[in-house]
Design a protein around this motif. Structure first.
Motif, PDB file in Angstrom:
ATOM      1  N   MET A 190      -1.520 118.424  -0.477  1.00  0.00           N
ATOM      2  CA  MET A 190      -2.151 119.710  -0.158  1.00  0.00           C
ATOM      3  C   MET A 190      -1.997 120.428  -1.376  1.00  0.00           C
ATOM      4  N   LEU A 191      -2.924 121.175  -1.696  1.00  0.00           N
ATOM      5  CA  LEU A 191      -2.904 122.049  -3.046  1.00  0.00           C
ATOM      6  C   LEU A 191      -2.855 123.777  -2.453  1.00  0.00           C
ATOM      7  N   TYR A 192      -1.816 124.276  -2.995  1.00  0.00           N
ATOM      8  CA  TYR A 192      -1.865 125.851  -2.466  1.00  0.00           C
ATOM      9  C   TYR A 192      -2.059 126.684  -3.643  1.00  0.00           C
ATOM     10  N   LEU A 193      -3.066 127.220  -3.371  1.00  0.00           N
ATOM     11  CA  LEU A 193      -3.454 128.366  -4.412  1.00  0.00           C
ATOM     12  C   LEU A 193      -2.786 129.770  -4.092  1.00  0.00           C
ATOM     13  N   ILE A 194      -2.097 130.441  -4.542  1.00  0.00           N
ATOM     14  CA  ILE A 194      -1.261 131.655  -4.549  1.00  0.00           C
ATOM     15  C   ILE A 194      -1.434 132.578  -5.467  1.00  0.00           C
ATOM     16  N   ASP A 195      -1.892 133.758  -4.974  1.00  0.00           N
ATOM     17  CA  ASP A 195      -2.083 134.907  -5.568  1.00  0.00           C
ATOM     18  C   ASP A 195      -0.676 135.747  -5.499  1.00  0.00           C
ATOM     19  N   LYS A 196      -0.345 137.060  -5.958  1.00  0.00           N
ATOM     20  CA  LYS A 196       0.729 137.771  -5.615  1.00  0.00           C
ATOM     21  C   LYS A 196       0.698 138.433  -4.229  1.00  0.00           C
ATOM     22  N   PRO A 197      -0.393 138.906  -3.951  1.00  0.00           N
ATOM     23  CA  PRO A 197      -0.423 139.710  -2.597  1.00  0.00           C
ATOM     24  C   PRO A 197      -0.331 138.778  -1.526  1.00  0.00           C
ATOM     25  N   THR A 222       1.241 124.899 -16.991  1.00  0.00           N
ATOM     26  CA  THR A 222       0.062 125.533 -17.202  1.00  0.00           C
ATOM     27  C   THR A 222      -0.878 124.459 -16.679  1.00  0.00           C
ATOM     28  N   ILE A 223      -2.098 125.121 -16.168  1.00  0.00           N
ATOM     29  CA  ILE A 223      -3.317 124.145 -15.870  1.00  0.00           C
ATOM     30  C   ILE A 223      -4.528 124.861 -16.301  1.00  0.00           C
ATOM     31  N   ALA A 224      -5.516 124.410 -16.800  1.00  0.00           N
ATOM     32  CA  ALA A 224      -6.890 124.907 -17.227  1.00  0.00           C
ATOM     33  C   ALA A 224      -7.765 125.281 -16.045  1.00  0.00           C
ATOM     34  N   TYR A 225      -8.704 126.129 -15.950  1.00  0.00           N
ATOM     35  CA  TYR A 225      -9.656 126.183 -14.817  1.00  0.00           C
ATOM     36  C   TYR A 225     -10.494 125.081 -14.741  1.00  0.00           C
ATOM     37  N   ALA A 226     -10.692 124.201 -15.686  1.00  0.00           N
ATOM     38  CA  ALA A 226     -11.676 123.270 -15.416  1.00  0.00           C
ATOM     39  C   ALA A 226     -10.742 122.069 -14.827  1.00  0.00           C
ATOM     40  N   GLU A 227      -9.690 121.753 -15.188  1.00  0.00           N
ATOM     41  CA  GLU A 227      -8.767 120.832 -14.337  1.00  0.00           C
ATOM     42  C   GLU A 227      -8.439 121.330 -12.990  1.00  0.00           C
ATOM     43  N   LEU A 228      -8.250 122.611 -12.766  1.00  0.00           N
ATOM     44  CA  LEU A 228      -8.246 123.061 -11.413  1.00  0.00           C
ATOM     45  C   LEU A 228      -9.336 122.951 -10.475  1.00  0.00           C
ATOM     46  N   VAL A 229     -10.456 123.197 -11.133  1.00  0.00           N
ATOM     47  CA  VAL A 229     -11.825 123.055 -10.338  1.00  0.00           C
ATOM     48  C   VAL A 229     -11.921 121.385  -9.931  1.00  0.00           C
ATOM     49  N   ASP A 230     -11.592 120.398 -10.990  1.00  0.00           N
ATOM     50  CA  ASP A 230     -11.370 119.200 -10.547  1.00  0.00           C
ATOM     51  C   ASP A 230     -10.486 118.824  -9.100  1.00  0.00           C
ATOM     52  N   LEU A 243      -9.727 120.907  -6.918  1.00  0.00           N
ATOM     53  CA  LEU A 243     -10.135 121.516  -5.925  1.00  0.00           C
ATOM     54  C   LEU A 243     -11.082 120.596  -5.214  1.00  0.00           C
ATOM     55  N   ALA A 244     -11.921 119.905  -5.960  1.00  0.00           N
ATOM     56  CA  ALA A 244     -12.667 119.143  -5.583  1.00  0.00           C
ATOM     57  C   ALA A 244     -12.112 117.624  -4.782  1.00  0.00           C
ATOM     58  N   GLU A 245     -11.308 117.156  -5.348  1.00  0.00           N
ATOM     59  CA  GLU A 245     -10.212 115.993  -5.170  1.00  0.00           C
ATOM     60  C   GLU A 245      -9.306 116.248  -3.837  1.00  0.00           C
ATOM     61  N   GLU A 246      -8.664 117.258  -3.749  1.00  0.00           N
ATOM     62  CA  GLU A 246      -7.355 117.427  -2.725  1.00  0.00           C
ATOM     63  C   GLU A 246      -8.098 118.497  -1.548  1.00  0.00           C
ATOM     64  N   GLU A 247      -7.086 118.480  -0.559  1.00  0.00           N
ATOM     65  CA  GLU A 247      -7.303 119.572   0.394  1.00  0.00           C
ATOM     66  C   GLU A 247      -6.535 120.913  -0.128  1.00  0.00           C
ATOM     67  N   VAL A 248      -6.973 122.108   0.206  1.00  0.00           N
ATOM     68  CA  VAL A 248      -6.503 123.028  -0.202  1.00  0.00           C
ATOM     69  C   VAL A 248      -6.227 124.286   0.811  1.00  0.00           C
ATOM     70  N   LYS A 249      -5.148 124.970   0.697  1.00  0.00           N
ATOM     71  CA  LYS A 249      -4.831 126.060   1.142  1.00  0.00           C
ATOM     72  C   LYS A 249      -4.832 127.222   0.382  1.00  0.00           C
ATOM     73  N   SER A 250      -5.648 128.364   0.669  1.00  0.00           N
ATOM     74  CA  SER A 250      -5.615 129.441  -0.604  1.00  0.00           C
ATOM     75  C   SER A 250      -5.187 130.516   0.196  1.00  0.00           C
ATOM     76  N   PHE A 251      -4.192 131.133  -0.621  1.00  0.00           N
ATOM     77  CA  PHE A 251      -3.224 132.263  -0.229  1.00  0.00           C
ATOM     78  C   PHE A 251      -3.860 133.353  -1.317  1.00  0.00           C
ATOM     79  N   VAL A 252      -5.134 133.601  -1.607  1.00  0.00           N
ATOM     80  CA  VAL A 252      -5.623 134.428  -2.775  1.00  0.00           C
ATOM     81  C   VAL A 252      -6.468 135.404  -2.203  1.00  0.00           C
TER      82      VAL A 252
END
Length: 81
Positions: free
Chosen positions: A1-8, A62-70, A72-81
């Motif tokens: 699982m990929l967890y996207l995390i923003d500060k709030p 670090t991860i580039a946005y392009a790699e992150l987009v790839d 996101l398409a391949e893995e399950e994601v939980k967003s905390f953004v």
């Protein structure tokens, strides 16, 4: 699982990721200002790091946005953004 995390939403996002032994954390936007100390692979979006002038701890890559987009398409994601 990929967890996207923003500060709030960091507290709940990091708590959730901590309970996933296979989780990967991606710090995005102001999330790159955080310094989570979890035993999980942790990345910060390079463009956000540069924009905020942050020096990351060695354990955060670090991860580039392009790699992150790839990923996101391949893995399950939980967003905390």
């Amino acid at each position: 699982m990929l967890y996207l995390i923003d500060k709030p939403m960091a507290e709940i996002g990091l708590r959730t990721a901590a309970n996933d032994a296979d989780g990967t954390i991606v710090l995005i936007q102001d999330g790159v200002l955080l310094d989570p100390d979890l035993d999980r692979p942790t990345y910060a979006v390079a463009q956000d790091v540069e924009k905020r002038g942050v020096a990351l701890p060695d354990r955060i890559d670090t991860i580039a946005y392009a790699e992150l987009v790839d990923r996101l398409a391949e893995e399950e994601v939980k967003s905390f953004v």
